[in-house]
Enzyme design. Structure first.
Site, PDB file in Angstrom:
ATOM      1  N   ARG A 102       0.835  -1.208   0.000  1.00 20.08           N
ATOM      2  CA  ARG A 102       0.000   0.000   0.000  1.00 20.08           C
ATOM      3  C   ARG A 102       0.866   1.252   0.000  1.00 20.08           C
ATOM      4  O   ARG A 102       1.846   1.338   0.737  1.00 20.08           O
ATOM      5  CB  ARG A 102      -0.874   0.042   1.270  1.00 20.08           C
ATOM      6  CG  ARG A 102      -1.979  -0.932   1.282  1.00 20.08           C
ATOM      7  CD  ARG A 102      -3.055  -0.579   2.279  1.00 20.08           C
ATOM      8  NE  ARG A 102      -2.611  -0.081   3.571  1.00 20.08           N
ATOM      9  CZ  ARG A 102      -3.431   0.234   4.559  1.00 20.08           C
ATOM     10  NH1 ARG A 102      -4.741   0.117   4.385  1.00 20.08           N
ATOM     11  NH2 ARG A 102      -2.990   0.661   5.711  1.00 20.08           N
ATOM     12  N   THR A 106      -1.832   7.379  -0.305  1.00 23.17           N
ATOM     13  CA  THR A 106      -3.143   7.158  -0.952  1.00 23.17           C
ATOM     14  C   THR A 106      -3.865   5.930  -0.402  1.00 23.17           C
ATOM     15  O   THR A 106      -5.059   5.774  -0.619  1.00 23.17           O
ATOM     16  CB  THR A 106      -2.959   6.946  -2.463  1.00 23.17           C
ATOM     17  OG1 THR A 106      -2.207   5.724  -2.649  1.00 23.17           O
ATOM     18  CG2 THR A 106      -2.187   8.095  -3.106  1.00 23.17           C
ATOM     19  N   ASP A 199       0.862  -3.329  11.592  1.00 21.03           N
ATOM     20  CA  ASP A 199       1.284  -3.700  10.236  1.00 21.03           C
ATOM     21  C   ASP A 199       1.739  -5.154  10.232  1.00 21.03           C
ATOM     22  O   ASP A 199       2.787  -5.497  10.793  1.00 21.03           O
ATOM     23  CB  ASP A 199       2.425  -2.765   9.802  1.00 21.03           C
ATOM     24  CG  ASP A 199       2.806  -2.985   8.344  1.00 21.03           C
ATOM     25  OD1 ASP A 199       3.074  -4.139   7.963  1.00 21.03           O
ATOM     26  OD2 ASP A 199       2.830  -2.006   7.587  1.00 21.03           O
ATOM     27  N   ASP A 202       5.280  -5.919   8.782  1.00 16.48           N
ATOM     28  CA  ASP A 202       6.357  -5.491   9.685  1.00 16.48           C
ATOM     29  C   ASP A 202       6.447  -6.424  10.892  1.00 16.48           C
ATOM     30  O   ASP A 202       7.542  -6.725  11.368  1.00 16.48           O
ATOM     31  CB  ASP A 202       6.118  -4.066  10.182  1.00 16.48           C
ATOM     32  CG  ASP A 202       6.359  -3.016   9.099  1.00 16.48           C
ATOM     33  OD1 ASP A 202       6.609  -3.395   7.951  1.00 16.48           O
ATOM     34  OD2 ASP A 202       6.273  -1.812   9.420  1.00 16.48           O
TER      35      ASP A 202
HETATM   36  C1  PRP Z   1      -1.075  -5.141   4.110  1.00 12.18           C
HETATM   37  C2  PRP Z   1      -1.844  -6.432   4.120  1.00 12.18           C
HETATM   38  C3  PRP Z   1      -2.745  -6.311   2.926  1.00 12.18           C
HETATM   39  C4  PRP Z   1      -3.027  -4.831   2.890  1.00 12.18           C
HETATM   40  C5  PRP Z   1      -4.420  -4.589   3.417  1.00 12.18           C
HETATM   41  O1  PRP Z   1      -0.035  -5.186   3.227  1.00 12.18           O
HETATM   42  O2  PRP Z   1      -1.035  -7.563   4.108  1.00 12.18           O
HETATM   43  O3  PRP Z   1      -2.145  -6.752   1.728  1.00 12.18           O
HETATM   44  O4  PRP Z   1      -2.067  -4.190   3.739  1.00 12.18           O
HETATM   45  O5  PRP Z   1      -4.795  -3.273   3.283  1.00 12.18           O
HETATM   46  P1  PRP Z   1      -5.958  -2.822   2.297  1.00 12.18           P
HETATM   47  O6  PRP Z   1      -7.106  -3.730   2.513  1.00 12.18           O
HETATM   48  O7  PRP Z   1      -6.256  -1.406   2.718  1.00 12.18           O
HETATM   49  O8  PRP Z   1      -5.443  -2.869   0.884  1.00 12.18           O
HETATM   50  P2  PRP Z   1       0.957  -3.942   3.009  1.00 12.18           P
HETATM   51  O9  PRP Z   1       0.480  -3.127   1.849  1.00 12.18           O
HETATM   52  O10 PRP Z   1       1.164  -3.225   4.298  1.00 12.18           O
HETATM   53  O11 PRP Z   1       2.282  -4.639   2.538  1.00 12.18           O
HETATM   54  P3  PRP Z   1       3.239  -5.670   3.321  1.00 12.18           P
HETATM   55  O12 PRP Z   1       2.484  -6.955   3.440  1.00 12.18           O
HETATM   56  O13 PRP Z   1       4.424  -5.762   2.428  1.00 12.18           O
HETATM   57  O14 PRP Z   1       3.582  -5.071   4.672  1.00 12.18           O
HETATM   58  N1  URA Z   2      -2.306  -3.507   6.586  1.00 12.09           N
HETATM   59  C1  URA Z   2      -1.851  -3.958   7.781  1.00 12.09           C
HETATM   60  O1  URA Z   2      -0.856  -4.700   7.833  1.00 12.09           O
HETATM   61  N2  URA Z   2      -2.500  -3.590   8.897  1.00 12.09           N
HETATM   62  C2  URA Z   2      -3.589  -2.808   8.855  1.00 12.09           C
HETATM   63  O2  URA Z   2      -4.152  -2.507   9.919  1.00 12.09           O
HETATM   64  C3  URA Z   2      -4.049  -2.341   7.615  1.00 12.09           C
HETATM   65  C4  URA Z   2      -3.399  -2.719   6.492  1.00 12.09           C
END
Ligand code: PRP
Ligand code: URA
Length: 216
Positions: A102, A106, A199, A202
């Protein structure tokens, strides 16, 4: 779309470990793996099976095996943590990969990896991601698998927020079922799930450092 919020004491205990801010990466990975196996077990409940004869040490028994194992598609990074538990439940499943992150401003997903079979027609897809917040990432994943002909999609998330669940429900994609450990009520101003767990990527692997503006 059927929504299954798994109500089980062991699932609730693992989710609680994941929510706890004091949980370190090692314990978080362990709890996520356990919960992932439980949710995939539930998601697989009505997969078709076929019968075959199996010889026990005593006699012939009627055995059962999956008629057509699903393809597991994790949205990485965080979805990576669900591959091994999914394969522990469904060892003969195929695995595809979608990578997206993400944008912090945005909150839209920025895709960086697409490794799927070209043709998913007639296949059952388990699209797995620990977090469903706005739904943007999952909807992007749904579009990619639906474009390849998938007609039966099961979504497995651990923490789902109401706006994300509604986004999937109204998306028009052929989602048969959403299996989740909880449906949390809302998002904060950064589109994080409240109360959520922070997150997920993370907490599994440490802070991400991808420059989303760099085309490489
Ligand atoms: C997190 C999670 C989803 C997304 C959810 O990934 O694993 O893919 O956010 O959010 P949304 O429903 O608003 O799209 P992130 O984009 O943080 O990436 P990561 O797994 O690499 O930390
Ligand atoms: N992605 C995450 O990992 N945590 C949240 O709470 C939302 C999006």
């Amino acid at each position: 779309m059927e929504v299954i919020e798994v109500d089980h004491p062991l699932a609730a205990a693992r989710l609680t470990i994941m929510r706890d801010a004091r949980t370190d990466n090692v314990a978080f990975r362990g709890a996520l793996a356990d919960l992932g196996a439980m949710l995939v077990y539930e998601a697989a409940r009505d997969l078709e099976t076929e019968e075959f004869a199996v010889e026990t040490p005593v006699a012939t028994a009627t055995g059962r095996r999956l008629a057509d194992p699903p393809i597991i598609v994790p949205i990485i990074r965080a979805g990576l943590g669900m591959i091994d538990p999914a394969l522990s439940m469904i060892p003969d499943a195929q695995v595809g990969f979608l990578g997206m992150a993400r944008d912090e401003e945005t909150h839209e997903p920025v895709p960086y990896l697409e490794a799927l079979p070209d043709d998913l027609s007639g296949r059952t897809v388990f699209l797995v991601d620990p977090m469903l917040a706005t739904g943007g990432s999952l909807l992007h994943g749904l579009r990619l698998v639906a474009e390849r002909g998938a007609t039966e999609i099961v979504v497995v998330c651990m923490v789902s927020a109401v706006p994300g669940v509604e986004a999937v429900r109204n998306s028009g994609y052929p989602v048969k079922r959403l299996v989740t450990a909880t449906i949390d009520p809302e998002l904060d101003e950064n589109a994080y799930i409240v109360p959520g767990l922070g997150d997920a990527g993370d907490r599994l692997y440490g802070p991400r450092n991808i420059d989303l503006t760099d085309p490489r």
